[in-house]
Design an enzyme around this catalytic site. Structure first.
Site, short mmCIF file in Angstrom:
data_model
loop_
_atom_site.label_atom_id
_atom_site.label_comp_id
_atom_site.label_asym_id
_atom_site.label_seq_id
_atom_site.Cartn_x
_atom_site.Cartn_y
_atom_site.Cartn_z
CB CYS A 128 -3.03 35.97 15.21
SG CYS A 128 -2.48 35.42 13.61
CG HIS A 240 -1.55 39.04 10.72
ND1 HIS A 240 -0.20 38.97 10.48
CD2 HIS A 240 -1.82 38.08 11.04
CE1 HIS A 240 0.05 37.95 11.18
NE2 HIS A 240 -0.85 37.15 11.88
#
Length: 333
Positions: A128, A240
């Site tokens: 990710c 994130h």
């Protein structure tokens, strides 16, 4: 187009279902697979109730064209041959096959054509943090080649799946009630804390997560780019963030960088510091793009640039990237 989702009950599996509906993904049939714990669960997709089937060896994937697999590395390794033996393309979300030379590692905005060469029938979805970073880096790299990257990540609880998010929410509630904190998913309490470790440490004192960013960026973007990462778990529920420093072939002004980011696929620029406008995970969770802001020249390097990035780990960092790979395959048969 007959498709399947392996790990349908997990956080990424559920996001895959939502994206297939939202993006009107073209399929004739959809089958869901899971472990013994989730087998028998039912999910409604486009008005049809679909029962999760038990994932087991056999011929269940005969007739499947594309299988999205997000059930952990052990499952991917064990069932890869079962999933692909009748011709299904396996788009795998685990780290199991990412660095295998005969498995393409694909971010569609960066290297979509790599998906066409898949001798084992497997396409790997990158980590990710890597996906988020290379989408942003590619905007610069294509106009001013990057030689070096330093990155510090601020990774949300969602990176540890649904159970990670649930633990953070539980700790917030326990803190408010003055109770002892439940600590199971993470090594330490995440609420009111930062944990400078994601995954296990390797022999060079970098974690596996940090080394993934090193190896995967070079495989996807450019094998000559040097990458150094520090990955930190933060008490954010979802999405994130990354602080990124790059060294390029020549100096680049903020205005030129803005133009590169604005024109890049998958990137949205939010960069008005005087008006306190910059990407933040609280407001960008559940959204598709990679957001970039705080763009400025590096004070320590005349050829350097630094910027801030935010992206939803479950969407672009996992499920969306996989769906975009499948869409590319369909559009480029």
């Amino acid at each position: 187009m007959n498709i399947a989702i392996v790990g349908a009950s997990g956080a990424v599996g559920q996001e895959l279902i939502r994206l297939i509906e939202e993006r009107n993904f073209p399929y004739s049939s959809l089958r869901l697979f899971g472990s013994a714990r989730s087998a028998g669960s039912k999910y409604r997709v486009r008005g049809e109730e679909i029962v999760v089937e038990l994932l087991e060896h056999g011929d269940a994937f005969k007739g499947i064209d594309i299988a999205f697999v997000s059930a952990g590395g052990g499952t991917s390794k064990e069932f890869a041959e079962t999933i692909t033996k009748h011709g299904a393309v396996m788009i795998d979300n685990s780290s199991t096959f990412r660095m295998d030379p005969d498995v393409p590692l694909v971010v569609p905005e960066v290297n979509a054509e790599a998906a066409k060469v898949r001798p084992r029938g497997i396409i790997a979805n990158p980590n990710c943090t890597t996906i988020q970073m290379v989408v942003a880096l590619n905007a610069l790299h294509r106009v001013n080649p990057i030689s070096r990257v330093h990155v510090a990540t601020y990774q949300s609880a969602s990176g540890a799946g649904a159970s990670g998010m649930a633990e953070l929410e539980e700790q917030v509630a326990q803190t408010a009630r003055g109770e002892e904190l439940t600590v199971e998913k993470f090594a330490y309490p995440l609420v009111y804390n930062l944990i400078p470790q994601i995954d296990v440490f390797t022999d060079n004192d970098y974690t596996k997560e940090e080394m993934k960013m090193y190896h995967e960026t070079r495989k996807i973007l450019d094998k000559d780019i040097a990458v150094s990462a520090t990955c930190v778990r933060v008490p954010v529920l979802r999405a994130h963030s990354e602080a990124i420093w790059v060294e390029m072939a020549r100096p680049m002004t903020k205005e030129e960088a803005h133009k590169a980011f604005t024109e890049a696929p998958g990137v949205v620029l939010i960069d008005k510091p005087a008006e306190k406008e910059y990407p933040m995970p609280r407001y960008l969770s559940g959204k598709d793009p990679v957001y970039v802001g705080r763009v400025r020249q590096d004070l320590t390097n005349p050829n350097g640039l630094t910027f801030w990035s935010v992206s939803d780990q479950i969407r672009k960092g996992a499920a969306l990237n996989a769906v975009q790979i499948a869409e590319y395959l369909i559009d480029n048969k």
